[in-house]
Design a protein around this motif. Structure first.
Motif, short mmCIF file in Angstrom:
data_model
loop_
_atom_site.label_atom_id
_atom_site.label_comp_id
_atom_site.label_asym_id
_atom_site.label_seq_id
_atom_site.Cartn_x
_atom_site.Cartn_y
_atom_site.Cartn_z
N SER A 26 0.87 -1.16 0.00
CA SER A 26 0.00 0.00 0.00
C SER A 26 0.92 1.23 0.00
O SER A 26 1.83 1.32 0.82
N THR A 32 1.46 5.59 -0.40
CA THR A 32 0.89 6.93 -0.31
C THR A 32 1.89 7.90 -0.93
O THR A 32 3.06 7.93 -0.54
N TYR A 33 1.42 8.69 -1.88
CA TYR A 33 2.26 9.70 -2.54
C TYR A 33 1.72 11.08 -2.21
O TYR A 33 0.50 11.25 -2.01
N GLU A 75 -4.75 8.16 -9.83
CA GLU A 75 -5.14 9.37 -9.09
C GLU A 75 -4.76 10.59 -9.93
O GLU A 75 -3.64 10.66 -10.45
N ARG A 121 -2.63 13.80 -0.19
CA ARG A 121 -2.17 12.40 -0.18
C ARG A 121 -2.97 11.57 -1.17
O ARG A 121 -4.19 11.68 -1.23
N TYR A 122 -2.25 10.73 -1.91
CA TYR A 122 -2.86 9.87 -2.91
C TYR A 122 -2.39 8.45 -2.64
O TYR A 122 -1.19 8.18 -2.60
N THR A 123 -3.34 7.54 -2.45
CA THR A 123 -2.98 6.18 -2.06
C THR A 123 -3.40 5.17 -3.11
O THR A 123 -4.35 5.39 -3.88
#
Length: 177
Positions: A97, A99-100, A124, A139-141
């Motif tokens: 998983s 997160t960016y 995303e 945040r993009y997950t």
């Protein structure tokens, strides 16, 4: 006695280095703590091709490969703009998983999460953060071993969707025929 002091000093330096690396990875310390950010010519490059389930090419970019902790942390944050035919491919050690964030970004991007087998697992659309706002707050997950960053709405313009395939030589995403 001297050997014991040398070993103790080496152990202390190793421990401090590990603590520093952990704090950088956690975002507590800036990556400059471990050295200067990578220069553009420090990256290997590869052609990244996205195709649909029939093997029809949907889009292609020349991507810098971010395959170390420092390169992944820096990402595109030292980039003022991204040409339409370029991107960055993040390579992680294992599927996970992810997160960016938009740390230090001056332009919007699409963040494409890719499974170990090359399947797009999520997309995303990350617009440029508003002026004066911290990109770390956005945040993009997603799930995957790889992440492809391209210009904002690149995936829409090229018809890329979840389930499509990503191919890139030299990083474990070779095309299997």
């Amino acid at each position: 006695m001297r050997t014991e002091r040398v070993l103790a000093a080496a152990g202390l330096l190793l421990a401090l280095g590990l603590v520093g690396a952990t704090l950088v990875a956690a975002g507590v310390l800036p990556p400059a703590f471990l050295g200067s950010p990578p220069a553009d010519d420090d990256y290997d490059r590869t052609a990244v091709v996205v195709s649909d389930e029939n093997g029809t090419e949907l889009g292609r970019v020349e991507a810098r490969i971010a395959d170390t902790r420092q390169k992944r942390y820096t990402g595109l944050s030292n980039t003022s703009s991204l040409p339409e035919d370029e991107g960055m491919l993040f390579v992680h050690d294992d599927p996970q998983s992810l997160t960016y964030v938009m740390r230090g970004m001056d332009f919007g991007i699409d963040i494409v999460f890719v499974a170990e087998n090359g399947t797009v697992t999520g997309i995303e659309h990350a617009p440029e953060p508003p002026e004066g706002e911290d990109g770390n707050d956005y945040r993009y997950t997603g799930e995957g071993k790889y992440v492809l960053e391209v210009n904002y709405d690149w995936t829409t313009r090229h018809g890329v969707t979840v389930g499509d395939r990503v191919h890139a030589e030299g990083v474990g995403l070779e095309r299997s025929e």
